[in-house]
Design an enzyme around this catalytic site. Sequence first.
Site, PDB file in Angstrom:
ATOM      1  N   HIS A 156      10.467  12.293 -89.387  1.00 38.85           N
ATOM      2  CA  HIS A 156       9.541  11.739 -88.376  1.00 38.85           C
ATOM      3  C   HIS A 156      10.157  11.785 -86.977  1.00 38.85           C
ATOM      4  O   HIS A 156       9.767  11.006 -86.106  1.00 38.85           O
ATOM      5  CB  HIS A 156       9.146  10.291 -88.698  1.00 38.85           C
ATOM      6  N   SER A 212      13.650  25.597 -61.335  1.00 41.28           N
ATOM      7  CA  SER A 212      12.403  25.157 -60.726  1.00 41.28           C
ATOM      8  C   SER A 212      12.458  25.465 -59.244  1.00 41.28           C
ATOM      9  O   SER A 212      13.509  25.363 -58.616  1.00 41.28           O
ATOM     10  CB  SER A 212      12.221  23.652 -60.942  1.00 41.28           C
ATOM     11  N   LYS A 267      16.771  21.220 -62.129  1.00 41.16           N
ATOM     12  CA  LYS A 267      16.149  21.614 -63.394  1.00 41.16           C
ATOM     13  C   LYS A 267      16.631  22.936 -63.945  1.00 41.16           C
ATOM     14  O   LYS A 267      16.913  23.885 -63.216  1.00 41.16           O
ATOM     15  CB  LYS A 267      14.625  21.669 -63.233  1.00 41.16           C
ATOM     16  N   GLU A 275      10.055  28.034 -74.854  1.00 40.79           N
ATOM     17  CA  GLU A 275       8.651  27.610 -74.775  1.00 40.79           C
ATOM     18  C   GLU A 275       7.705  28.790 -75.004  1.00 40.79           C
ATOM     19  O   GLU A 275       6.648  28.656 -75.620  1.00 40.79           O
ATOM     20  CB  GLU A 275       8.373  26.966 -73.420  1.00 40.79           C
TER      21      GLU A 275
END
Length: 458
Positions: free
Chosen positions: A153, A274, A280, A287
């Site tokens: 979980h 970024s 970042k 992704e």
Amino acid sequence: MWGGRFAEGPSAIMREINASIPFDKALWRQDIAASKAHVAMLGAQGIVTPEDARTIADGLEQVAAEYERDGVPENWDLEDIHMTTESRLAELIGPVAGRLHTARSRNDQVATDFRLWVREAIDQADAGLKALQQALIARADEHSASIMPGFTHLQTAQPVTLGHHLMAYYEMMRRDRSRFADARVRMNESPLGSAALAGTGFPIDREATAKALGFNNPTANSLDAVSDRDFALDYLMAASQCALHLSRLAEEFIIWASQPFGFVKLPDALSTGSSIMPQKKNPDAAELVRGHAGRVIGCTTALMVTMKGLPLAYSKDMQDDKPPVFEAAGLLALSIAAMTGMVADSAFDTARMRQAAELGYATATDLADWLVREADIPFREAHHITGAAVKRAEADGVPLDQLSLDVLQGIDPRIDERVFKALSVDASVASRASYGGTAPDQVKAQVARAKARLAEEE
Ligand code: ARG
């Protein structure tokens, strides 16, 4: 090619909707190979003269050399790769080119070309997955004893080793490769010679063309052979399942690379920055692997839906079979390559992983098991006692193994000092030495079996 029966040419819309050359030109190598096998067989069988067969074969070589040099020309009037090649052949060698299409049809031709293409895509996927397996094995070997929290979980469950976690993905890739291998065995039959749908009256030799193209045998039923796209679907379904696994692996890296986790630093080469937030480093490659899985699955769905309503034999709908297969193959190859680089070149922060395992009460099950083993307490009762210990540790803000013996005995007097041996994360993983378990020795054994398996393939 069929001007004999028609009074008028096609409309602009007809030409455009009909043209597959913009995408099926990707089949040119397979188309040339299949035509060469076909014409050699026509010559050997005396269906065309040996001289004509020679002229046609030489002409096909010349067309191939032109395609190699200049690319395949895209003329919608010529519809597809088969007619484009035949038309260029006729320009080069004259009317004898018209003998190439004896005893075949574009229906068995395209089925043959496409099988050859998919067979290569399977071989490429297999080679890529093998490289990914090697990267997983190498990192698992390195981290057979590196401790991290294991999750259920996505909640800390029990400590595991990073090597164990990585080898789980090795197993998924093993099943993926076996699915591709199955698909390859099933698809490796030659449709060539099925002709339009019913076979042919010419004395062809289907065994010979099958052998020349590396197929195991000719397909058994000509109606099936020209209308079957199971081979493409088998490939797409194996690709979908593989993309799904790659997406899960990508998701692990995305989570692990997030600041609250901090388990891993992704390779710069597979990350982006970024434009406005200088701190970042984004896991874009991971992704996109996750995103691409959706597209691969979409390609599979597209072809299944295309095929589901088609009666025997060939229908033009089937021309739509190629774009989803080509798209899925490109996405899959990129995804495999990206994940191979990510596994090979990421830097794992093993101290941070260990700390997360220690802080998450990951050894609670070990305490319960100890109570069962050493104090002969029924598991349900042990579970309850352990729950009280976790509650106390949580209130004090300490890991389980930093509760004092006094505190533990206050919860249950049957606990003694030997319990501390069971409460460390190292003791916990070392104890899970069942076959396939997370103990470093078991991970080493998994790695050794995997290495042996890959070595056997050589
Ligand atoms: N371009 C066609 C395809 O990809 C080739 C087969 C055409 N056959 C036909 N009967 N029109 O499916």
